[in-house]
Design an enzyme around this catalytic site. Sequence first.
Site, PDB file in Angstrom:
ATOM      1  N   GLY A 146       0.838  -1.189   0.000  1.00 38.65           N
ATOM      2  CA  GLY A 146       0.000   0.000   0.000  1.00 38.65           C
ATOM      3  C   GLY A 146       0.872   1.237   0.000  1.00 38.65           C
ATOM      4  O   GLY A 146       2.062   1.173   0.329  1.00 38.65           O
ATOM      5  N   CYS A 206       7.033   0.304   6.559  1.00 39.58           N
ATOM      6  CA  CYS A 206       6.530   1.454   5.804  1.00 39.58           C
ATOM      7  C   CYS A 206       7.570   1.862   4.776  1.00 39.58           C
ATOM      8  O   CYS A 206       8.764   1.903   5.092  1.00 39.58           O
ATOM      9  CB  CYS A 206       6.250   2.607   6.769  1.00 39.58           C
ATOM     10  SG  CYS A 206       5.597   4.080   5.958  1.00 39.58           S
ATOM     11  N   LEU A 207       7.117   2.165   3.578  1.00 40.46           N
ATOM     12  CA  LEU A 207       8.039   2.599   2.530  1.00 40.46           C
ATOM     13  C   LEU A 207       8.761   3.885   2.927  1.00 40.46           C
ATOM     14  O   LEU A 207       9.823   4.186   2.393  1.00 40.46           O
ATOM     15  CB  LEU A 207       7.274   2.806   1.221  1.00 40.46           C
ATOM     16  CG  LEU A 207       6.605   1.545   0.651  1.00 40.46           C
ATOM     17  CD1 LEU A 207       5.754   1.911  -0.557  1.00 40.46           C
ATOM     18  CD2 LEU A 207       7.627   0.494   0.292  1.00 40.46           C
ATOM     19  N   GLU A 245      -2.469   3.136   6.114  1.00 41.87           N
ATOM     20  CA  GLU A 245      -2.498   4.106   5.006  1.00 41.87           C
ATOM     21  C   GLU A 245      -3.255   5.366   5.394  1.00 41.87           C
ATOM     22  O   GLU A 245      -2.836   6.480   5.065  1.00 41.87           O
ATOM     23  CB  GLU A 245      -3.130   3.482   3.760  1.00 41.87           C
ATOM     24  CG  GLU A 245      -2.372   2.310   3.164  1.00 41.87           C
ATOM     25  CD  GLU A 245      -0.909   2.569   2.981  1.00 41.87           C
ATOM     26  OE1 GLU A 245      -0.489   3.727   2.828  1.00 41.87           O
ATOM     27  OE2 GLU A 245      -0.147   1.584   3.022  1.00 41.87           O
TER      28      GLU A 245
HETATM   29 NI    NI Z   1       3.484   3.614   5.346  1.00 38.79          NI
END
Ligand code: NI
Length: 178
Positions: free
Chosen positions: A47, A99-100, A142
């Site tokens: 996501g 998390c990216l 998100e």
């Molecule tokens: Ni994230």
Amino acid sequence: MAERRVLRMGNPLLRRVSEPVTEFATPELDALIEDLWDTMAARGGIGIAAPQVGVALRVVVFGDDGAGSLDPDPIPRTVLINPTIEAVDNSTEEGWEGCLSVPGMRGLVPRYRGIRFQGFDARQQPVEREVAGFHARVVQHECDHLDGILYPQRIRDMQSFGFEEEISLAGRLSEADC
Ligand code: NI
């Protein structure tokens, strides 16, 4: 379309509260959504939220239709705009998140077990779903991005936060970043 640069924790743009989308089906919104999918795919995420690419709009995309996973309950590919979330009940469970925007790290985060979410897709069609487990976790993660919250802020015990490679929890860290 294009992969965009993902902002990392410490960038003040990640702490903004994002604005609702007011115009749907515009070339700009379509391009943003395409780029979010491309960026998520390039990073192997499950996501991503618009603020992570520096766009302060309430837009998230998530899900992979179960591609490449043995998850018996795959998360459908979903565009969710101007989302609202309510807990189906108030019980929470802790689970590992990544998390990216916090690359290489994992943390144990409490989330509602079950939620109902509502919002709109890219064509302003209503989206409403009741979900549980990892699916519910991803949506909560998100939507936090839209309010400028990163998952480390929700960790209760900072001993449960660290580098993915150092946290040897065989089989428990297979879940992707978001
Ligand atoms: Ni994230």
